[in-house]
Design an enzyme around this catalytic site. Structure first.
Site, PDB file in Angstrom:
ATOM      1  N   HIS A  60       0.855  -1.189   0.000  1.00  0.00           N
ATOM      2  CA  HIS A  60       0.000   0.000   0.000  1.00  0.00           C
ATOM      3  C   HIS A  60       0.889   1.236   0.000  1.00  0.00           C
ATOM      4  O   HIS A  60       2.120   1.115  -0.053  1.00  0.00           O
ATOM      5  CB  HIS A  60      -0.988  -0.027   1.169  1.00  0.00           C
ATOM      6  CG  HIS A  60      -0.380   0.084   2.537  1.00  0.00           C
ATOM      7  ND1 HIS A  60       0.595  -0.762   3.004  1.00  0.00           N
ATOM      8  CD2 HIS A  60      -0.632   0.963   3.557  1.00  0.00           C
ATOM      9  CE1 HIS A  60       0.904  -0.422   4.252  1.00  0.00           C
ATOM     10  NE2 HIS A  60       0.181   0.630   4.602  1.00  0.00           N
ATOM     11  N   HIS A  62       1.083   3.993   2.218  1.00  0.00           N
ATOM     12  CA  HIS A  62       1.488   4.770   3.392  1.00  0.00           C
ATOM     13  C   HIS A  62       2.999   5.022   3.327  1.00  0.00           C
ATOM     14  O   HIS A  62       3.767   4.182   2.839  1.00  0.00           O
ATOM     15  CB  HIS A  62       1.116   4.035   4.683  1.00  0.00           C
ATOM     16  CG  HIS A  62      -0.288   4.310   5.144  1.00  0.00           C
ATOM     17  ND1 HIS A  62      -1.023   3.418   5.890  1.00  0.00           N
ATOM     18  CD2 HIS A  62      -1.082   5.406   4.963  1.00  0.00           C
ATOM     19  CE1 HIS A  62      -2.215   3.953   6.149  1.00  0.00           C
ATOM     20  NE2 HIS A  62      -2.280   5.143   5.589  1.00  0.00           N
ATOM     21  N   ASP A  64       5.450   4.910   5.341  1.00  0.00           N
ATOM     22  CA  ASP A  64       6.419   3.966   5.911  1.00  0.00           C
ATOM     23  C   ASP A  64       6.604   2.719   5.048  1.00  0.00           C
ATOM     24  O   ASP A  64       7.380   1.827   5.410  1.00  0.00           O
ATOM     25  CB  ASP A  64       6.044   3.581   7.356  1.00  0.00           C
ATOM     26  CG  ASP A  64       4.626   3.057   7.498  1.00  0.00           C
ATOM     27  OD1 ASP A  64       3.700   3.665   6.939  1.00  0.00           O
ATOM     28  OD2 ASP A  64       4.445   2.018   8.172  1.00  0.00           O
ATOM     29  N   HIS A  65       5.921   2.687   3.876  1.00  0.00           N
ATOM     30  CA  HIS A  65       6.083   1.569   2.940  1.00  0.00           C
ATOM     31  C   HIS A  65       6.613   2.020   1.575  1.00  0.00           C
ATOM     32  O   HIS A  65       6.913   1.186   0.728  1.00  0.00           O
ATOM     33  CB  HIS A  65       4.753   0.810   2.773  1.00  0.00           C
ATOM     34  CG  HIS A  65       4.266   0.242   4.066  1.00  0.00           C
ATOM     35  ND1 HIS A  65       4.314  -1.110   4.361  1.00  0.00           N
ATOM     36  CD2 HIS A  65       3.775   0.843   5.172  1.00  0.00           C
ATOM     37  CE1 HIS A  65       3.858  -1.300   5.588  1.00  0.00           C
ATOM     38  NE2 HIS A  65       3.529  -0.139   6.105  1.00  0.00           N
ATOM     39  N   HIS A 136      -7.335  -2.167   6.260  1.00  0.00           N
ATOM     40  CA  HIS A 136      -6.441  -1.111   6.737  1.00  0.00           C
ATOM     41  C   HIS A 136      -7.117   0.227   6.474  1.00  0.00           C
ATOM     42  O   HIS A 136      -8.225   0.269   5.923  1.00  0.00           O
ATOM     43  CB  HIS A 136      -5.089  -1.267   6.028  1.00  0.00           C
ATOM     44  CG  HIS A 136      -3.976  -0.479   6.631  1.00  0.00           C
ATOM     45  ND1 HIS A 136      -3.746  -0.427   7.976  1.00  0.00           N
ATOM     46  CD2 HIS A 136      -3.002   0.291   6.058  1.00  0.00           C
ATOM     47  CE1 HIS A 136      -2.696   0.343   8.208  1.00  0.00           C
ATOM     48  NE2 HIS A 136      -2.228   0.794   7.061  1.00  0.00           N
TER      49      HIS A 136
END
Ligand SMILES: [Zn+2]
Ligand SMILES: [Zn+2]
Length: 243
Positions: A60, A62, A64-65, A136
């Protein structure tokens, strides 16, 4: 298949845990799954390095990814590598277009291919992958690789995902917080254990760990194991295993 946890932290990284990234290797095939902050550096600590990873698969979008995507692209360009493929859920093209609009000096420095995938079967970097839509705060896919390794992405724990992982050798699952943190969009260890109860998975690694989990590992394992009768361990950056 060899699996290396490059980053087992979250949007609040710690000294020992950078944000999310998992490296898959099998013979000549390499695939990076997610590319959060710190993952490029962790990749440089591996034998394959960022030179050897030309495909990234995103769960996904976000931060932090995805935050090391352009740093990876730039490092590969400077290293003389010519290609990068980024594969991810709907919106991945828009994400990359937006990033390159902002950092336009990186436009056309490298042959960039972007592909969007859904909760379905597809191939990426020579790996057979099955995607599964999870729960999520934005669209997110869990992935099952060559039928042996499953990564949950960021998600609550639920029966459908447990069934998706059933029969896998290893499941790496989001376990962001200990039980006492009231949270949506991520599981608590008790909820994870309840979802996995009766599920046949060789080993479960808990990952996407917030600082709140430090010092709580024993009680978190106890919570998962209260209902899940299987091998449960904590992931850590640099941990590597073969399937
Ligand atoms: Zn997320
Ligand atoms: Zn995350």
């Amino acid at each position: 298949m060899r699996v290396t946890f490059l980053g087992t932290g979250s949007a609040m990284p710690t000294a020992d845990r950078v944000q999310t990234g998992i490296l898959l290797e099998d013979g000549d095939r390499t695939l990076l799954v997610d590319c959060g902050s710190g993952v490029l550096h962790r990749l440089s600590q591996t034998d394959v390095g960022y030179e050897g990873v030309s495909t990234v698969l995103l769960t996904h979008h976000h931060l932090d990814h995805v935050s090391d995507l352009l740093p990876l692209l730039k490092a590969r360009w400077l290293a003389g590598e010519e290609h990068l493929e980024v594969v991810g859920p709907t919106g991945t093209k828009e994400l990359l277009d937006g990033l390159l609009d902002l950092h336009d000096y990186l436009q056309d420095r490298i042959d960039l291919a972007v592909r969007e995938v859904r909760a379905d079967s597809f191939e990426v970097a020579g790996f057979d992958v099955e995607g599964y839509e999870v729960r999520h705060s934005m669209d997110c896919l869990a992935y099952r690789f060559d039928d042996g390794f499953v990564f949950s992405g960021d998600t609550e724990a639920f029966d459908g995902l447990a069934r998706f992982a059933d029969g896998a050798d290893v499941l790496a699952h989001d376990c962001s917080f200990p039980d006492e943190v009231d949270v949506a969009n991520h599981p608590t260890p008790t909820q994870l254990g309840e979802a996995l109860a009766g599920c046949d998975v060789g080993r479960v690694y808990l990952t996407h760990l917030y600082p709140h989990t430090e010092g709580k590992h024993r009680e978190m394992l106890d919570s998962v194991e209260a209902t899940f009768d299987g091998d449960v361990r904590f992931a850590r950056d640099g941990l590597r295993f073969e399937i």
